[in-house]
Scaffold this motif. Structure first.
Motif, short mmCIF file in Angstrom:
data_model
loop_
_atom_site.label_atom_id
_atom_site.label_comp_id
_atom_site.label_asym_id
_atom_site.label_seq_id
_atom_site.Cartn_x
_atom_site.Cartn_y
_atom_site.Cartn_z
N GLU A 463 43.98 17.83 42.10
CA GLU A 463 45.39 17.51 42.34
C GLU A 463 46.30 18.68 41.99
O GLU A 463 47.34 18.89 42.63
N ILE A 464 45.89 19.48 41.00
CA ILE A 464 46.67 20.67 40.64
C ILE A 464 46.56 21.73 41.73
O ILE A 464 47.56 22.33 42.14
N VAL A 465 45.35 21.93 42.22
CA VAL A 465 45.13 22.93 43.29
C VAL A 465 45.94 22.54 44.53
O VAL A 465 46.56 23.40 45.18
N TYR A 466 45.93 21.26 44.84
CA TYR A 466 46.70 20.80 46.01
C TYR A 466 48.17 21.16 45.86
O TYR A 466 48.80 21.69 46.78
N HIS A 467 48.75 20.88 44.70
CA HIS A 467 50.18 21.14 44.50
C HIS A 467 50.49 22.63 44.50
O HIS A 467 51.57 23.04 44.97
N VAL A 468 49.59 23.43 43.98
CA VAL A 468 49.79 24.88 44.01
C VAL A 468 49.86 25.37 45.46
O VAL A 468 50.77 26.12 45.85
N ILE A 469 48.89 24.95 46.27
CA ILE A 469 48.88 25.36 47.68
C ILE A 469 50.10 24.82 48.41
O ILE A 469 50.75 25.54 49.19
N HIS A 470 50.43 23.56 48.14
CA HIS A 470 51.55 22.92 48.83
C HIS A 470 52.88 23.61 48.54
O HIS A 470 53.68 23.88 49.45
N THR A 471 53.14 23.93 47.27
CA THR A 471 54.41 24.58 46.92
C THR A 471 54.47 26.00 47.45
O THR A 471 55.54 26.48 47.81
N ILE A 472 53.32 26.68 47.52
CA ILE A 472 53.31 28.04 48.09
C ILE A 472 53.67 27.99 49.57
O ILE A 472 54.48 28.80 50.06
N LEU A 473 53.08 27.06 50.32
CA LEU A 473 53.37 26.94 51.75
C LEU A 473 54.83 26.56 51.97
O LEU A 473 55.51 27.14 52.84
N LEU A 474 55.33 25.58 51.22
CA LEU A 474 56.74 25.19 51.36
C LEU A 474 57.66 26.33 50.92
O LEU A 474 58.73 26.54 51.51
N GLY A 475 57.24 27.07 49.92
CA GLY A 475 58.03 28.21 49.46
C GLY A 475 58.15 29.29 50.51
O GLY A 475 59.21 29.90 50.68
N CYS A 476 57.06 29.54 51.24
CA CYS A 476 57.11 30.54 52.32
C CYS A 476 58.11 30.12 53.39
O CYS A 476 58.86 30.95 53.92
N LEU A 477 58.14 28.82 53.71
CA LEU A 477 59.11 28.32 54.68
C LEU A 477 60.53 28.44 54.14
O LEU A 477 61.46 28.79 54.88
N ALA A 478 60.71 28.14 52.85
CA ALA A 478 62.04 28.21 52.25
C ALA A 478 62.56 29.64 52.19
O ALA A 478 63.77 29.87 52.24
N MET A 479 61.66 30.62 52.09
CA MET A 479 62.08 32.02 52.08
C MET A 479 62.56 32.48 53.46
O MET A 479 63.29 33.47 53.58
N CYS A 480 62.18 31.76 54.50
CA CYS A 480 62.60 32.09 55.87
C CYS A 480 63.86 31.33 56.27
O CYS A 480 64.74 31.90 56.93
N LEU A 481 63.95 30.06 55.89
CA LEU A 481 65.06 29.21 56.30
C LEU A 481 65.64 28.52 55.07
O LEU A 481 64.92 27.82 54.36
N GLU A 482 66.92 28.70 54.83
CA GLU A 482 67.52 28.13 53.63
C GLU A 482 67.48 26.61 53.65
O GLU A 482 67.40 25.96 52.61
N GLY A 483 67.54 26.01 54.85
CA GLY A 483 67.49 24.56 54.94
C GLY A 483 66.20 23.96 54.42
O GLY A 483 66.16 22.78 54.02
#
Length: 721
Positions: A463-483
């Motif tokens: 469950e920890i590994v999942y959240h690490v991967i998930h936040t990294i992927l969402l973070g990459c999107l957030a770095m491209c689009l502020e929304g």
């Protein structure tokens, strides 16, 4: 074969449940005998911890909902406003969503109201739309049913009931984040810290302040519940009843999430990629991950059927990836073994999944008729610099703040609340631990069945590994689009709070630095309590006075010009009149008056996007005849010109509506690096105010105030000098 395989899977799940149910009590009894504790004492202790944790989670959610309601009242003086003034607070697409809720309540019956929405020809001129499918109006359907079925007509006004449901869902959102952090760390102190960071960074965690009825405000609470249930479902050594509960909750919340938001399948696609990577490195039970894939498949198919055969779900990347994963499962048979062949199969598996997913998505789009946000794909091309365009709609989207890269102020706010530094610390520790585990798996070392605190291996918890991967992927999107920050920042709050409150994370750090001066387990337990306590007190001291000031400070939102415009339309305009103007204003006119409009502030339909671009020409340098032809082609009777757009002085030159129109119409000349607007016609919105021919031949001014000018579009054109 498929039925026998499913039976085997169910049998394995039953065996795993029974084994874990048998093992857990035995291990607990051994620990209790060592510590000299009776089972009755442990039962009372666990019940007290669970009771107070649940109480804290529910209380946090309720207090946040009350906080939002109080802040909304202070901001808009909602209770002291007339109905028209309240409705004006809904802007843009929010006005459209709430207008359909009003129509449902006015319908003679719920069935008749649904029929009128699915065959709607009173909203947009010359266009019959299925508003339920096109605008995802399932939240409004549910709200109207609850309002009428609960007998709330005599107790509460419809607008309070509507926004009350949304604020209640935000409370559930916060509660779900609380529970997720609690499940991961084992202490509800992490949940309290998650809620504190979420509220303090409210401008970056939610859009509830700006757009109450927006689809994500209805949908994201269900996604947060799904993530909380998925976190519990992925845990090792989970007892059978808890696993079944989590499985059912993942089922229900995934399906509801898909029904509430037209873009939900994109977010679930990101989640599916996270689970795919988790499973590819053999860090989770394959059976559990594939059960989640089946939930995706079931939810997409049922959503397709209940959303009037919404083809966007069939051509979604989520469905293609899930089908590819299930087809490629046969290659995973020997991947858990530490042989050279299994490593080759792992590489082949990843390559095969990606290839099959891309190919399948291409074939589905080729054979299934769809309108799957083609403008979105073009936008991505332009955003990534793969293409250039003069198209008004594309350039207008690129100029929107939510589609820009995040500003420095965003990172500064997260740093001032101490969220970003702790998130980076937790992410680095977890990421290095996960990397170590992956390296051990490649070398053939098996995972431990039960990770103990003294092991310092937080990266072995799926469950920890999942959240690490998930936040990294969402973070990459957030770095491209502020929304996208509204999807990423809540889980930043959750992961950071989990990390500082988790003894396992501190123990993992101490294992690396080989701490010997102090007993590492004791120090990890102390820090997991002391650090969040210190953070909590510092946040309380700095931000609590600001939050209380927000709630006690009376703000005033009053727009007399818009109120006067809506009042004039309701009193003077014919019932069958069609209004033309900016899409944002048309949404408010539709809500406040019920009159038909020529365009809507919606961006998921190619025809509506083209309409918006054509109507916006009233702010371009086009002739009176051209504008007249455009407006009459949509059967418009009245034109509303906004002074704020016509005389707009934007902070970024080139992003004003009139600048984008000049570029699209070729009315811009570039000389020595400077841009000059050129056209043989003046700007229409300026020229029409001069009241000279030929403008007075086509249009007659019937109303004006400081902000709006309303013109009747003449049906009989007179060219008298």
């Amino acid at each position: 074969k498929m039925s026998s395989g499913a039976a085997d899977l169910r049998q394995r799940r039953k065996q795993n449940c029974t084994e874990s149910d048998k093992m857990a009590p035995e291990e607990r009894n051994k620990e209790n005998s060592k510590l000299g504790r009776s089972p009755k004492y442990l039962l009372i202790q666990r019940f007290a911890k669970l009771f107070f944790g649940c109480l804290a989670a529910v209380t946090s959610g309720m207090m946040y909902a009350v906080y939002l309601s109080t802040y909304h009242e202070r901001k808009f003086w909602f209770s002291s406003r007339q109905e028209l003034e309240r409705e004006i607070t809904f802007q843009g697409d929010s006005a459209i969503y709430y207008s359909f809720y009003k129509e449902l309540l006015k319908a003679p019956s719920f069935e008749r109201g649904v029929y009128e929405l699915t065959h709607n020809n009173k909203t947009v001129s010359l266009k019959t739309i299925n508003a339920v499918q096109q605008m995802t109006l399932y939240p409004e359907l549910i709200a109207s049913v609850l309002y009428q079925a609960s007998g709330s007509e005599e107790v509460i006004e419809p607008v309070y009931f509507y926004i009350g449901i949304v604020f209640g869902l935000q409370g559930i959102y916060v509660t779900a984040l609380f529970v997720t952090s609690w499940v991961m760390s084992g202490t509800w102190l992490a949940g309290m810290l998650t809620v504190a960071w979420f509220i303090i960074n409210r401008t970056d965690t939610t859009r509830i302040d700006y757009s109450i009825p927006s689809r994500e405000n209805w949908a994201l609470p269900y996604f947060a519940c799904q993530v909380a249930a998925l976190t519990g479902y992925l845990k090792k050594n989970l007892n059978c009843s808890a696993e079944k509960f989590c499985y059912l909750l993942v089922n229900a919340s995934t399906y509801t999430f898909i029904m509430m938001w037209e873009y939900s399948h994109y977010l679930l696609f990101v989640q599916a990629v996270s689970l795919f990577l988790l499973d590819s490195f053999a860090l989770a039970q394959t059976e559990k991950v594939h059960e989640v894939y089946r939930i995706y498949l079931f939810s997409v198919i049922v959503g397709y059927l209940l959303q009037f055969e919404n083809s966007a779900l069939l051509v979604s990347p989520l469905l293609s990836l899930v089908v590819a994963l299930m087809l490629s499962k046969s290659l995973q048979m020997n991947m858990k073994k530490s042989t050279f062949v299994s490593r080759l199969l792992k590489i082949m598996y990843i390559y095969m999944v990606l290839t099959v997913a891309v190919t399948l998505n291409f074939l589905l789009k080729m054979f299934i008729p769809h309108k799957e946000n083609e403008h979105l794909l073009k936008f991505i091309e332009v955003k990534l610099g793969l293409n250039t365009t003069k198209n008004f709609t594309m350039n207008w989207l690129l100029c929107q703040e939510s589609l820009q890269a995040p500003s420095q102020d965003f990172f500064l706010r997260l740093t001032q609340s101490s969220l970003l530094p702790f998130y980076i610390l937790v992410l680095i520790i977890c990421l290095f631990s996960v990397t170590q585990v992956i390296f051990r798996r490649i070398c053939g070392e098996p995972l431990k069945e039960r990770v103990k605190l003294e092991d310092g291996r937080i990266g072995e918890r799926p469950e920890i590994v999942y959240h690490v991967i998930h936040t990294i992927l969402l973070g990459c999107l957030a770095m491209c689009l502020e929304g996208m920050k509204y999807l990423w920042t809540p889980y930043v709050c959750m992961l950071a709070a989990f990390g500082v409150c988790s003894p396992e994370l501190w123990m993992t750090l101490f294992k690396w630095i080989r701490l010997k001066a102090v007993h590492p387990i004791l120090l990890a337990l102390i820090l997991s309590m002391a650090v969040p306590t210190i953070i909590g007190f510092s946040l309380w001291k700095e931000f609590f006075p600001r939050i209380m000031t927000e709630l006690t400070e009376l703000q005033e939102f009053y727009d007399p010009d818009t109120v006067e415009l809506m009042t004039w339309i309701k009193r003077q305009a014919p019932v069958a009149a069609v209004f033309a103007g900016s899409p944002q204003l048309m949404g408010v006119i539709k809500l406040c008056t019920g009159w038909t409009v020529s365009s809507l502030p919606l961006y998921n339909d190619a025809d509506l996007l083209k309409r918006n671009e054509n109507i916006y020409q009233i702010y371009s340098k086009r002739s009176a005849e051209d504008i007249y032809k455009i407006l009459t082609s949509y059967k418009a009777n009245f034109l509303v010109i906004e002074d704020s757009i016509c005389n707009e002085v934007g902070p970024v030159r080139g992003c004003r509506v009139k600048d984008l129109l000049d570029i699209a119409n070729g009315h811009v000349v570039c000389e020595e690096g400077d841009n000059y607007a050129y056209s043989k016609y003046g700007r229409f919105c300026h020229e029409i105010k001069m009241n000279y021919s030929p403008y007075v031949n086509y249009f007659t001014r019937v109303y004006w105030n400081r902000s709006y000018f309303v013109y009747r579009i003449n049906t009989v054109i007179s060219f008298q000098s």
